[in-house]
Design a protein around this motif. Structure first.
Motif, PDB file in Angstrom:
ATOM      1  N   SER A   1     -13.348 -18.418  42.096  1.00  0.00           N
ATOM      2  CA  SER A   1     -14.813 -18.964  41.995  1.00  0.00           C
ATOM      3  C   SER A   1     -15.854 -18.757  42.744  1.00  0.00           C
ATOM      4  O   SER A   1     -16.935 -19.037  42.586  1.00  0.00           O
TER       5      SER A   1
ATOM      6  N   LYS B   1     -31.120 -29.559  39.483  1.00  0.00           N
ATOM      7  CA  LYS B   1     -32.487 -29.589  40.009  1.00  0.00           C
ATOM      8  C   LYS B   1     -33.241 -30.706  40.582  1.00  0.00           C
ATOM      9  O   LYS B   1     -33.430 -30.608  41.628  1.00  0.00           O
TER      10      LYS B   1
ATOM     11  N   TYR C   1     -31.327 -26.505  43.845  1.00  0.00           N
ATOM     12  CA  TYR C   1     -32.849 -27.074  44.129  1.00  0.00           C
ATOM     13  C   TYR C   1     -32.681 -28.321  44.943  1.00  0.00           C
ATOM     14  O   TYR C   1     -33.553 -28.734  45.561  1.00  0.00           O
TER      15      TYR C   1
ATOM     16  N   THR D   1     -31.406 -16.526  39.045  1.00  0.00           N
ATOM     17  CA  THR D   1     -30.979 -15.978  40.191  1.00  0.00           C
ATOM     18  C   THR D   1     -29.597 -15.347  40.028  1.00  0.00           C
ATOM     19  O   THR D   1     -28.700 -16.043  39.441  1.00  0.00           O
TER      20      THR D   1
ATOM     21  N   ALA E   1     -17.710 -29.365  47.488  1.00  0.00           N
ATOM     22  CA  ALA E   1     -17.513 -27.458  47.744  1.00  0.00           C
ATOM     23  C   ALA E   1     -19.057 -27.226  47.500  1.00  0.00           C
ATOM     24  O   ALA E   1     -20.015 -27.830  46.994  1.00  0.00           O
ATOM     25  N   ARG E   2     -19.130 -25.982  48.055  1.00  0.00           N
ATOM     26  CA  ARG E   2     -20.521 -25.242  48.067  1.00  0.00           C
ATOM     27  C   ARG E   2     -20.120 -23.834  48.043  1.00  0.00           C
ATOM     28  O   ARG E   2     -19.411 -23.179  48.702  1.00  0.00           O
TER      29      ARG E   2
ATOM     30  N   SER F   1     -19.652 -25.943  37.513  1.00  0.00           N
ATOM     31  CA  SER F   1     -20.071 -27.564  38.043  1.00  0.00           C
ATOM     32  C   SER F   1     -21.418 -27.903  37.394  1.00  0.00           C
ATOM     33  O   SER F   1     -21.476 -29.005  36.985  1.00  0.00           O
TER      34      SER F   1
ATOM     35  N   HIS G   1     -27.366 -22.836  32.225  1.00  0.00           N
ATOM     36  CA  HIS G   1     -28.013 -22.392  30.920  1.00  0.00           C
ATOM     37  C   HIS G   1     -28.953 -21.312  31.231  1.00  0.00           C
ATOM     38  O   HIS G   1     -29.383 -21.213  32.202  1.00  0.00           O
TER      39      HIS G   1
HETATM   40  C1  LIG Z   1     -34.115 -19.270  41.874  1.00  0.00           C
HETATM   41  C2  LIG Z   1     -33.244 -19.991  40.983  1.00  0.00           C
HETATM   42  C3  LIG Z   1     -33.124 -20.071  39.605  1.00  0.00           C
HETATM   43  C4  LIG Z   1     -32.331 -20.773  38.782  1.00  0.00           C
HETATM   44  N1  LIG Z   1     -32.320 -20.552  37.387  1.00  0.00           N
HETATM   45  C5  LIG Z   1     -31.353 -21.269  36.859  1.00  0.00           C
HETATM   46  C6  LIG Z   1     -31.282 -21.475  35.387  1.00  0.00           C
HETATM   47  O1  LIG Z   1     -31.986 -20.350  34.795  1.00  0.00           O
HETATM   48  N2  LIG Z   1     -30.514 -22.090  34.637  1.00  0.00           N
HETATM   49  C7  LIG Z   1     -29.637 -23.081  35.418  1.00  0.00           C
HETATM   50  O2  LIG Z   1     -28.879 -23.570  34.721  1.00  0.00           O
HETATM   51  N3  LIG Z   1     -29.817 -23.078  36.615  1.00  0.00           N
HETATM   52  C8  LIG Z   1     -30.500 -22.268  37.174  1.00  0.00           C
HETATM   53  N4  LIG Z   1     -30.491 -22.412  38.928  1.00  0.00           N
HETATM   54  C9  LIG Z   1     -29.696 -23.453  39.589  1.00  0.00           C
HETATM   55  C10 LIG Z   1     -28.533 -22.836  39.900  1.00  0.00           C
HETATM   56  O3  LIG Z   1     -27.950 -22.139  38.666  1.00  0.00           O
HETATM   57  C11 LIG Z   1     -27.455 -24.046  40.114  1.00  0.00           C
HETATM   58  O4  LIG Z   1     -27.860 -24.715  40.996  1.00  0.00           O
HETATM   59  C12 LIG Z   1     -26.078 -23.343  40.691  1.00  0.00           C
HETATM   60  O5  LIG Z   1     -25.062 -24.623  40.723  1.00  0.00           O
HETATM   61  C13 LIG Z   1     -26.188 -22.922  41.961  1.00  0.00           C
HETATM   62  O6  LIG Z   1     -25.043 -22.281  42.152  1.00  0.00           O
HETATM   63  P1  LIG Z   1     -24.373 -22.224  43.658  1.00  0.00           P
HETATM   64  O7  LIG Z   1     -23.200 -21.409  43.788  1.00  0.00           O
HETATM   65  O8  LIG Z   1     -25.460 -21.998  44.701  1.00  0.00           O
HETATM   66  O9  LIG Z   1     -23.860 -23.621  43.733  1.00  0.00           O
HETATM   67  P2  LIG Z   1     -24.154 -24.817  44.969  1.00  0.00           P
HETATM   68  O10 LIG Z   1     -25.364 -25.108  45.035  1.00  0.00           O
HETATM   69  O11 LIG Z   1     -23.460 -24.364  46.257  1.00  0.00           O
HETATM   70  O12 LIG Z   1     -23.179 -26.116  44.378  1.00  0.00           O
HETATM   71  C14 LIG Z   1     -23.753 -26.549  43.120  1.00  0.00           C
HETATM   72  C15 LIG Z   1     -22.794 -27.553  42.611  1.00  0.00           C
HETATM   73  O13 LIG Z   1     -21.501 -27.003  42.424  1.00  0.00           O
HETATM   74  C16 LIG Z   1     -20.398 -27.527  43.143  1.00  0.00           C
HETATM   75  N5  LIG Z   1     -19.584 -26.325  43.497  1.00  0.00           N
HETATM   76  C17 LIG Z   1     -19.751 -25.220  44.093  1.00  0.00           C
HETATM   77  N6  LIG Z   1     -18.579 -24.446  44.087  1.00  0.00           N
HETATM   78  C18 LIG Z   1     -17.815 -24.996  43.252  1.00  0.00           C
HETATM   79  C19 LIG Z   1     -16.316 -24.837  43.395  1.00  0.00           C
HETATM   80  N7  LIG Z   1     -15.717 -23.765  43.426  1.00  0.00           N
HETATM   81  N8  LIG Z   1     -15.553 -25.837  42.836  1.00  0.00           N
HETATM   82  C20 LIG Z   1     -16.247 -26.973  42.301  1.00  0.00           C
HETATM   83  N9  LIG Z   1     -17.422 -27.192  42.592  1.00  0.00           N
HETATM   84  C21 LIG Z   1     -18.106 -26.549  43.124  1.00  0.00           C
HETATM   85  C22 LIG Z   1     -21.173 -28.055  44.264  1.00  0.00           C
HETATM   86  O14 LIG Z   1     -20.304 -28.875  44.949  1.00  0.00           O
HETATM   87  C23 LIG Z   1     -22.448 -28.648  43.515  1.00  0.00           C
HETATM   88  O15 LIG Z   1     -22.145 -29.866  43.097  1.00  0.00           O
HETATM   89  C24 LIG Z   1     -31.401 -21.797  39.433  1.00  0.00           C
HETATM   90  C25 LIG Z   1     -31.486 -21.785  40.970  1.00  0.00           C
HETATM   91  C26 LIG Z   1     -32.280 -21.031  41.631  1.00  0.00           C
HETATM   92  C27 LIG Z   1     -32.526 -21.365  43.063  1.00  0.00           C
END
Ligand SMILES: Cc1cc2nc3c(=O)[nH]c(=O)nc-3n(C[C@H](O)[C@H](O)[C@H](O)COP(=O)(O)OP(=O)(O)OC[C@H]3O[C@@H](n4cnc5c(N)ncnc54)[C@H](O)[C@@H]3O)c2cc1C
Length: 468
Positions: free
Chosen positions: A91, A424, A57, A115, A50-51, A125, A129
């Motif tokens: 979601s 990360k 990162y 962000t 899933a994405r 997932s 924090h």
């Molecule tokens: C600029 C920046 C700042 C950030 N700051 C923080 C921070 O302060 N604290 C922190 O904890 N993280 C932080 N992150 C990391 C970010 O919160 C996580 O990587 C988060 O998972 C990204 O969300 P996404 O929707 O893009 O998920 P994706 O990158 O698309 O997926 C992340 C994971 O979630 C799974 N997933 C996605 N959607 C679903 C779904 N519907 N069901 C089941 N699994 C799913 C994916 O398979 C994957 O394993 C930051 C990232 C960036 C780029």
């Protein structure tokens, strides 16, 4: 025999544009699409990831050669009760959609990432924090209920009391046990659209971590900006930003400041530079000398203690100020290394890591520290201590050296009793994962995997890297 149209074969990247993988994209509009995708994957012998927004990162939402379920279309806010602060969302709803929906009613999401572009599915997932982790734990502690589809075809409903074992393992489970479809969250009450921030310099790592430790209990949020180039007696210097929500009555214009028009991120950074142009200007700085100057300027600009008020959006989403800022790292992109260390061992371990990065000529360009407390989710990354996130520029020439150094970092972290964050780090190996999670946790995770996904349909590049 069914097949997937070639035109759905898409190249995906991580947030820092340093990793790439091509996969078949299936866009999810309804829960039934997830069921259908699992059946298709089984027939075709393909793996599914899933994405959400896809801005992890690392390789968490990459799945080379398999299927990527694009969850961004499942993005309706289903129910919102401004009296209780309870919200039920699909979601694929982003934090941006969420805070913009609830903030005018005097509520704010209990935990946010740096962000606002992340989706709730991605946040659960990874079990994200915020800068308030030491006070309120990760986002999972604020989830009242979620529904998810597992590869067995079951639609499960989990709360901290119902299917509790799945609740605590699917949240933090890296999307490897099922796909979240809806999430019910409790928002946090706020009495103003502004937040009060105390900013102060810290001259070295010992004072930096000491400040986080001693002062965190007096604030709602605390974060440190660490000057990654400084060495010797200044190693670990930087600035602390500690913030508290305003109490009822403290903001005499609360009705106005709670309006969305008050929450926009300024168009100009520091009131000068148009933010849409900023990443071009940053590019020349993405070398050691340039970033040393930028870090020094940032540190020098806050040499005195001061207090100011800023909007919630400005405080929480600083990194969204500059669209596409990560592109300033150039063609090779960037990666982030975030380690979580107990408060007793953090200083020594990070001193060694920062020194090593200087010795190797591979300094980090950005360092961010936070204060944490443990939580009871299965694949937790938190400890009673601190985290340090370091951003590194990747180039073809540096890639191997960088990878080698980050593996040495892993050993330092393991020796110091620390943990890693699966949203990360992109270098952490299966051996390091086993060392920090321990056999008991890994065996529990494997049991859940067998129960929810007996044919191993859910796999990502990250899963293959750290669990095989
Ligand atoms: C600029 C920046 C700042 C950030 N700051 C923080 C921070 O302060 N604290 C922190 O904890 N993280 C932080 N992150 C990391 C970010 O919160 C996580 O990587 C988060 O998972 C990204 O969300 P996404 O929707 O893009 O998920 P994706 O990158 O698309 O997926 C992340 C994971 O979630 C799974 N997933 C996605 N959607 C679903 C779904 N519907 N069901 C089941 N699994 C799913 C994916 O398979 C994957 O394993 C930051 C990232 C960036 C780029």
């Amino acid at each position: 025999m069914m097949s997937l149209p070639l035109k759905t074969f898409t190249r995906f990247e991580n947030f820092g544009h340093s990793l790439r993988a091509s996969s078949y994209r299936i866009q999810v509009k309804r829960t039934e699409d997830i069921h259908a995708a699992f059946q298709l994957a089984k027939q075709l012998g393909l793996k599914i990831t899933a994405r959400g927004t896809g801005i992890s990162y690392n390789d968490a939402s990459l799945n080379g050669g398999g299927i990527v379920l694009d969850m961004s279309g499942l993005n309706q806010i289903l129910e919102w009760d401004p009296a209780s602060g309870l919200v039920r969302c699909e979601s694929g709803v982003t934090l941006e959609q969420l805070w913009k929906h609830v903030e005018p009613h005097g509520w704010w999401p209990p935990v946010v990432s740096g962000t606002m572009k992340t989706t709730l599915g991605g946040c659960l997932s990874a079990n994200i924090h915020g800068k308030n982790n030491f006070q309120v734990g990760p986002i999972g502690e604020h989830v009242q209920e979620f529904t998810a589809v597992t590869p067995t075809g079951a639609l499960v409903t989990c709360t901290p009391n119902k299917n509790a074992d799945l609740f605590y393992s699917m949240i933090s489970g890296l999307g490897m046990l099922g796909v979240f479809t809806s999430v019910t969250l409790k928002m946090k009450r706020i009495h103003s659209g502004l937040i009060s921030v105390d900013a102060r310099p810290v001259p070295n790592l010992s004072r930096h971590l000491g400040d986080l430790l001693e002062n965190a209990p007096h604030y709602d949020y605390i974060v440190g900006w660490l000057e990654t180039f400084a060495g010797g007696s200044s190693l670990g210097c930087g600035q602390i930003h500690a913030a508290r929500n305003l109490k009822e009555g403290e903001d005499s214009h609360a009705q106005q400041t709670l309006q969305l028009s008050y929450q926009h991120l300024p168009d100009r950074l520091f009131g000068l530079m148009p933010k849409s142009l900023l990443h071009y200007f940053m590019s020349p700085f993405v070398n050691n000398l340039g970033w040393r100057a930028v870090n020094l300027a940032k540190y020098m600009s806050a040499q005195r203690k001061h207090t100011f008020r800023q909007s919630h959006a400005e405080f929480h989403f600083l990194l969204d100020y500059v669209p596409d800022w990560e592109r300033s790292a150039g063609r090779g992109g960037l990666i982030q290394y975030q380690s979580f260390l107990p408060k007793e061992t953090a200083e020594g371990a990070w001193r060694r890591m920062i020194e090593l990065s200087h010795e190797r000529g591979l300094p980090s360009y950005l360092g961010v520290t936070k204060r944490h407390r443990p939580d009871k989710f299965l694949l937790t990354h938190a400890v009673d201590g601190f985290s340090l996130a370091m951003d590194f520029k990747v180039t073809d020439r540096r890639r191997a050296k960088l990878s080698q150094m980050l593996q040495e970092f892993d050993q330092i972290v393991l020796d110091a009793g620390g943990r890693f964050y699966f949203a990360k780090n992109s270098e952490t190996s299966a051996e390091s994962t086993r060392s920090f999670l321990g056999d008991e946790t890994l065996s529990k995770f494997r049991q859940f995997k067998k129960r929810c996904d007996p044919h191993n349909l859910l796999e990502s590049d990250l899963y293959r890297r750290v669990f095989r």
